[in-house]
Scaffold this motif. Structure first.
Motif, PDB file in Angstrom:
ATOM      1  N   ARG A 192      -0.759  30.711 -12.961  1.00 35.27           N
ATOM      2  CA  ARG A 192      -1.490  29.621 -13.611  1.00 35.27           C
ATOM      3  C   ARG A 192      -2.773  29.302 -12.840  1.00 35.27           C
ATOM      4  N   HIS A 193      -2.690  29.328 -11.507  1.00 42.46           N
ATOM      5  CA  HIS A 193      -3.889  29.073 -10.719  1.00 42.46           C
ATOM      6  C   HIS A 193      -4.968  30.106 -11.037  1.00 42.46           C
ATOM      7  N   GLY A 232      -6.783  29.718 -14.268  1.00 40.32           N
ATOM      8  CA  GLY A 232      -7.840  28.717 -14.198  1.00 40.32           C
ATOM      9  C   GLY A 232      -9.070  29.220 -13.481  1.00 40.32           C
ATOM     10  N   GLY A 273     -10.095  24.199 -17.098  1.00 34.64           N
ATOM     11  CA  GLY A 273      -9.631  23.260 -16.089  1.00 34.64           C
ATOM     12  C   GLY A 273      -9.678  23.761 -14.673  1.00 34.64           C
ATOM     13  N   GLU A 307      -5.475  24.526 -10.336  1.00 39.36           N
ATOM     14  CA  GLU A 307      -4.769  23.249 -10.245  1.00 39.36           C
ATOM     15  C   GLU A 307      -4.134  23.075  -8.870  1.00 39.36           C
TER      16      GLU A 307
END
Length: 439
Positions: free
Chosen positions: A69-70, A73, A80, A83
């Motif tokens: 997920r990082h 991004g 976004g 995170e």
């Protein structure tokens, strides 16, 4: 047995920082208060009152899914950004706390820190410029900024149109019309309006509000940002985002760092302007290192006090210099003689700053005698430090600017740039008095 193993192998969830407090009893807290703790929760660092210096190249993910997920991004596959903490070319605790606090001073949504002011400016320009595009910029600029536009970006098909700092709305309209025509001819766009106000080293002011109005009338404000180098007056004496700029840039080396012991830079603005620059910084590097970011956090706690003292000193020193028979002129914002420049100052600035130009009768030879005779002030480039600095721009910081261009911009052989520090004002006056006696 199973329960014991599960207890030992189940990771403890990461603690979340406490919610940020920026208002108290219905009032928004001032930047000088927020510099003492904003963006940092001691409970996440063993209760350390000040943030530790995080000397690590990479950060452990809590799970493989979190790592994915990082990177989604960071690579732009998910809006976004990251995170969490990933890798020190992208982000780090010290840098993120610094960026949070830098944004506060200018009322910006987001900020990015860099290894130098010029790294910030170069990455910013490269983000928004493509082959065939045109940059519109004010003059004078810091020599390295002007050189990057004229000598480096030009190699990649980016051209420029410049205008003098004090340009009126009518003059700005004509400049933007010329830039649009130039961009149409080369198949590009007007990529950016880049300002420096006050200009280095003359202290010439740009009417940011007039630039904004001219830009809004001629171009799409959603695609052509106005960026401004606010190093001479920021973050205390000018807030360009309030006057219509979209992006504010700094050499943090100067007033923010303020102790002549580090080199760094930053930009700030809405996330929509920052995110593309962040992507290029992620690729190229250039983020400030953790130790420098930590030192800047230290400096931000006293930046208001230091700048106030330096400003008070500068007013006293310039009062002495303006009446000296060997001084033929002062480029000090507290003694503006031009009505239009005064009008810009009244609308844009809350203080005259502590960096100014002094013109000494006798040209380069006289200036060199003056500089060599100084005993309290130091003969060095840069500005905004705790100590007073003096230099000769025409033969030093702006030597790379062609002679004719220097004359056009008012950077003559008689100009000495002085940055007043926080010493005793009377000692500084005595130093300048004895040095001028040697001229």
């Amino acid at each position: 047995m199973t329960d014991a193993v599960d207890a030992e192998t189940t990771p403890t969830p990461r603690r979340k920082p406490k919610p940020e407090v920026t208002t108290l009893n219905g009032r928004t807290m001032k930047p000088s208060t927020l510099m003492m703790g904003h963006g940092y929760d001691p409970t996440l660092s063993e209760g350390s009152l000040k943030p530790p210096i995080f000397l690590t190249s990479t950060f452990a993910f809590e799970s493989a899914a979190a790592g994915k997920r990082h990177f989604e991004g960071i690579t732009g596959q998910r809006p976004g950004g990251a995170e969490g903490l990933v890798y020190s070319r992208f982000n780090g605790p010290n840098q993120e706390i610094l960026e949070d606090r830098l944004a506060i001073w200018d009322g910006a949504e987001d900020a990015l820190c860099f290894s130098s002011g010029m790294t910030a400016i170069c990455v910013l320009m490269m983000t928004y410029c493509s082959a065939g595009d045109v940059i519109v910029h004010s003059g004078p600029l810091y020599a390295a900024s002007e050189g990057f536009v004229a000598k480096v970006l030009s190699r990649f098909g980016v051209t420029y149109v410049d205008f003098p700092a004090g340009a009126t709305r009518d003059e700005l309209d004509a400049v933007l019309a010329k830039a649009k025509a130039q961009a149409a001819e080369s198949g590009g766009k007007v990529a950016m309006i880049y300002l420096e106000s006050p200009g280095n080293p003359t202290n010439a002011l740009v009417d940011v509000e007039a630039v904004r109005d001219a830009r809004d009338a001629a171009l799409d404000p959603e695609t052509t940002p106005i960026a401004i180098d606010n190093t001479f007056l920021g973050p205390l004496w000018q807030r360009p985002l309030d006057n219509g700029a979209d992006i504010v840039a700094y050499s943090l080396t100067k007033y923010v760092g303020g102790h002549s012991d580090l080199v760094a830079g930053s930009i700030a603005g809405d996330k929509k302007w920052m995110d593309p620059v962040r992507m290029l910084r992620n690729t190229m590097g250039g983020i400030a290192d953790p130790n420098t970011a930590w030192m800047l956090l230290r400096s931000l706690e006293t930046v208001e006090l230091r700048m106030q003292r330096a400003g008070e000193n500068a007013a006293k020193v310039c009062e002495f210099l303006r009446n000296h028979p060997k001084v033929t002129g002062l480029g000090y914002l507290g003694f503006i003689e031009d009505a239009r420049q005064q009008d810009i100052y009244d609308r844009h600035c809350s203080g005259a700053g502590s960096t100014f130009s002094v013109f000494i009768e006798g040209g380069e030879e006289a200036c060199f005698r003056f500089l060599d005779a100084l005993r309290v002030a130091k003969l060095a480039v840069s500005l905004g430090g705790t100590e007073t600095l003096a230099s000769h721009p025409a033969s030093m910081t702006h030597l790379s600017v062609p002679h004719g261009r220097r004359q056009e911009l008012g950077i003559t052989d008689s100009l000495v740039r002085i940055s007043i520090g926080i010493e005793d004002a009377d000692d500084l006056i005595a130093d300048f008095e004895q040095a001028l006696a040697k001229v």
